[in-house]
Enzyme design. Structure first.
Site, mmCIF file in Angstrom:
data_model
loop_
_atom_site.group_PDB
_atom_site.id
_atom_site.type_symbol
_atom_site.label_atom_id
_atom_site.label_comp_id
_atom_site.label_asym_id
_atom_site.label_seq_id
_atom_site.Cartn_x
_atom_site.Cartn_y
_atom_site.Cartn_z
ATOM 1 N N TRP A 1 0.805 -1.223 0.000
ATOM 2 C CA TRP A 1 0.000 0.000 0.000
ATOM 3 C C TRP A 1 0.842 1.279 0.000
ATOM 4 C CZ3 TRP A 1 -4.753 1.956 -0.477
ATOM 5 C CH2 TRP A 1 -4.973 3.264 -0.021
ATOM 6 N N ASP B 1 0.002 9.246 0.089
ATOM 7 C CA ASP B 1 0.623 10.540 -0.248
ATOM 8 C C ASP B 1 2.126 10.531 -0.546
ATOM 9 O OD1 ASP B 1 -1.784 10.882 1.052
ATOM 10 O OD2 ASP B 1 -1.000 12.179 2.608
ATOM 11 N N GLN C 1 3.797 7.702 1.882
ATOM 12 C CA GLN C 1 3.065 6.982 2.918
ATOM 13 C C GLN C 1 3.004 5.525 2.487
ATOM 14 O OE1 GLN C 1 1.046 8.583 5.994
ATOM 15 N NE2 GLN C 1 3.171 9.064 5.586
ATOM 16 N N PHE D 1 3.162 9.852 9.712
ATOM 17 C CA PHE D 1 2.227 10.398 8.728
ATOM 18 C C PHE D 1 2.957 11.351 7.779
ATOM 19 C CE2 PHE D 1 -2.479 9.935 10.194
ATOM 20 C CZ PHE D 1 -2.330 8.560 10.255
ATOM 21 N N SER D 2 2.183 12.015 6.928
ATOM 22 C CA SER D 2 2.778 12.824 5.852
ATOM 23 C C SER D 2 3.604 13.997 6.356
ATOM 24 C CB SER D 2 1.679 13.336 4.926
ATOM 25 O OG SER D 2 1.231 12.264 4.144
ATOM 26 N N ASP E 1 0.547 17.031 8.620
ATOM 27 C CA ASP E 1 1.124 17.153 7.275
ATOM 28 C C ASP E 1 1.969 18.412 7.085
ATOM 29 O OD1 ASP E 1 -0.448 14.895 6.997
ATOM 30 O OD2 ASP E 1 -2.050 15.914 5.916
ATOM 31 N N GLU F 1 -5.973 18.858 4.508
ATOM 32 C CA GLU F 1 -4.792 18.015 4.707
ATOM 33 C C GLU F 1 -3.704 18.467 3.725
ATOM 34 O OE1 GLU F 1 -6.681 13.689 5.814
ATOM 35 O OE2 GLU F 1 -6.515 14.085 3.693
HETATM 36 C C1 FRU Z 1 -3.870 12.306 3.296
HETATM 37 C C2 FRU Z 1 -3.602 11.745 4.678
HETATM 38 C C3 FRU Z 1 -2.779 12.710 5.491
HETATM 39 C C4 FRU Z 1 -2.127 11.816 6.493
HETATM 40 C C5 FRU Z 1 -1.879 10.566 5.685
HETATM 41 C C6 FRU Z 1 -1.990 9.302 6.477
HETATM 42 O O1 FRU Z 1 -4.111 11.354 2.338
HETATM 43 O O2 FRU Z 1 -4.819 11.441 5.316
HETATM 44 O O3 FRU Z 1 -3.523 13.765 6.057
HETATM 45 O O4 FRU Z 1 -0.939 12.362 7.001
HETATM 46 O O5 FRU Z 1 -2.832 10.557 4.654
HETATM 47 O O6 FRU Z 1 -1.584 8.205 5.733
#
Ligand code: FRU
Length: 540
Positions: free
Chosen positions: A55, A58, A74, A114-115, A189, A240
């Site tokens: 998988w 972002d 991600q 996360f991002s 993010d 985001e």
């Molecule tokens: C956007 C998001 C971000 C987050 C990430 C988690 O697609 O939801 O806001 O950091 O994906 O995987």
């Protein structure tokens, strides 16, 4: 990201030519296979980045250094749906051919990774350098799943890590997080940029309905300086993945600041989407252009109107001698990303694009086009000054091309009150329909009959549309086709639509079936090769 995710772990004849865009990895492409066999690789793109396995969402941490473009993303290395997030890593010399490297950042006791973004700290403002190598500093969100389970709201915070070997290995800062959670549930993010004018690092991050702006001298100590976003633009979801950078207005000496702001759901055609705002920055506040001060929910400032370009941001550290703003996005949508019919891997990135800013109709508009690095892969296989397109196939059979790796460009001159409709089809009758309706000044993509669609009710239930904001009498169209995606660049990139599809066999014909006769001009078809083929253009 929608919360539920958190709880889930012309006629062409198709020829197959070997193309390699996976660096040292195996070639997975096959020409035909049973689409119900999800282990088959019939949907793996020919030239868009996908992880070898599992998988991806972002793009993260994109920086350029030592002639290399770095792309982190991600990544869940243990499954083909969203799960505990890591940062995957890939590198490229041209943003087209990518080589996947080992996972760069893994979750730890503070949470999932996360991002976020990465910058080259050339002046060693962070002090992480060793005196010879400038540190690369990554800034990301920690998402603490335990806090979330316990029903707290302060489970996302911002943290940093540094690398002294060009992004291969990272050391997390011992005093993380560098921005603690101020009791805001969606707080994530971070995207950092160097503000040359005010000699400060700037960080933007997204909360539910606004962007927060922070500044820092050293990437460790951050001060909240302003916020933006309430009362303008689309808000039918959570904001985001922002980006914020200065850009010179085309054909002028003027510099503007662009705020890119993704949101999910609430995109122009539903689900995930990326809007933008243009304005000035005084060192503290983003002062948006008056035309964008009170935008409606359904406004017309979107990086891409298709359903499948999300969370796109720009590369940092592009040398001044180059000066381009270069971006890439995630080519999927949270509405169905986890259900698309691929098994081994899930999700691709868009083609890398150059973003430019033009002054238009009393305001500013972003244009995006594929990066020029794609040019060296092109072989022109068809060129013609003019063709009659209405009611017929546009390109006849003698064009021996492969629509799974092609760029088709043409213009429709003298637009009339007409619906200009085009089709990509295969022998099985799967059809992707797209085009432009000049009566409504609206572009459209319809994937209802495009192949496999029933994996999600949200995939093909609605026709995606985009308003035409240009008003020239001639419409220019550039279509970038991969095995499972179309990227439509209209009016030199003023309006872009990106969508994915899953035909039972690859599309082999490109045609138009308009009731009214119309002409297209300056038609050019380029095959995209990864070994430059020696083909002479065929003029018909
Ligand atoms: C956007 C998001 C971000 C987050 C990430 C988690 O697609 O939801 O806001 O950091 O994906 O995987």
């Amino acid at each position: 990201m929608n919360l539920s995710k958190n709880f889930l772990p012309l006629v062409f004849s198709a020829t197959f030519i070997f193309i390699s865009c996976k660096g040292e990895k195996d070639d997975h492409r096959v020409t035909a296979a049973d689409p119900s066999d999800l282990n088959s690789e019939i949907f793996r793109p020919n030239f868009h980045f996908t992880p070898e396995e599992n998988w991806m969402n972002d793009p993260n941490g994109m920086f350029y250094y030592n002639s290399t473009y770095h792309l982190f993303f991600q990544y869940y290395p243990e499954g083909n749906v969203w799960g505990p997030m890591h940062w995957g890593h890939a590198t490229s010399e041209d943003m087209i051919e990518w080589k996947e490297l080992p996972v760069a950042l893994e979750p730890d006791e503070l949470g999932y990774i996360f991002s976020g973004s990465a910058v080259v700290d050339s002046n060693n403002t962070s002090g992480f350098g060793d005196g010879t190598t400038p540190p690369i500093v990554a800034i990301f969100t920690y998402h603490d799943p335990k806090g979330e389970e316990e029903g707290r709201i302060d489970y996302q915070s911002q943290a940093i890590a540094y690398s002294l070997d060009e992004g291969k290995t990272w050391t997390k800062y011992e005093a993380n997080p560098v921005i603690a959670n101020p009791d805001i549930k969606d707080f994530r993010d971070p995207k950092v940029t160097w503000d040359e004018q005010n000699k400060q690092w700037l960080l933007v991050l997204a909360t539910i309905d606004r962007t927060l702006f922070y500044s820092s001298p050293n990437l460790k100590d951050w001060e909240l300086i302003s916020e933006f976003g309430q009362g303008t633009g689309a808000h039918d979801g959570v904001w985001e993945c922002p980006d914020f950078f200065p850009i010179q207005v085309e054909n002028s000496e003027e510099t503007k600041w662009v705020l890119i702001q993704s949101l999910n759901p609430g995109g122009y055609n539903g689900g995930s989407g990326t809007q933008y705002f243009v304005g000035d920055f005084d060192g503290k506040n983003f002062i948006v252009d008056p035309a964008m001060e009170n935008l409606e929910e359904k406004h017309d400032f979107w990086i891409d109107y298709g359903k499948d370009n999300y969370a796109g941001v720009t590369w940092s550290n592009i040398p001044g001698s180059d000066g381009r703003k270069l971006s890439i996005g995630w080519m999927s949508n949270w509405l169905y990303a986890q259900e698309v019919p691929t098994e081994k891997w899930r999700s691709a990135m868009t083609i890398a694009r150059e973003i430019t800013l033009k002054q238009k109709d009393g305001t500013f508009r972003i244009f995006s086009l594929p990066v020029r690095e794609l040019d060296k892969y092109k072989t022109t296989i068809f060129e013609k000054d003019q063709l009659s397109a209405g009611g017929s196939n546009i390109i006849s059979e003698e064009t021996d091309g492969d629509l799974s790796r092609a760029e088709i460009s043409f213009e429709i001159p003298q637009l009339t009150n007409n619906r200009y409709e085009f089709y990509m089809t295969n022998k099985e009758g799967d059809t992707l329909r797209f085009g432009y309706d000049h009566r409504e000044k609206q572009f459209f993509i319809d994937r209802k009959q495009s192949g496999l669609t029933d994996f999600s009710d949200d995939f093909a239930n609605k026709i995606s549309t985009a308003p035409r904001t240009a008003d020239d009498d001639t419409l220019s169209v550039t279509i970038l086709l991969d095995r499972t995606s179309i990227e439509l660049f209209y009016d030199e990139g003023e309006t872009v639509m990106t969508e994915i599809f899953f035909p039972t066999t690859p599309y082999t014909t490109f045609s138009s079936n308009n009731k009214e006769e119309f002409s297209i001009q300056n038609i050019k078809i380029n095959q995209l090769n990864f070994e430059i083929a020696e083909t002479t253009p065929s003029k018909q």
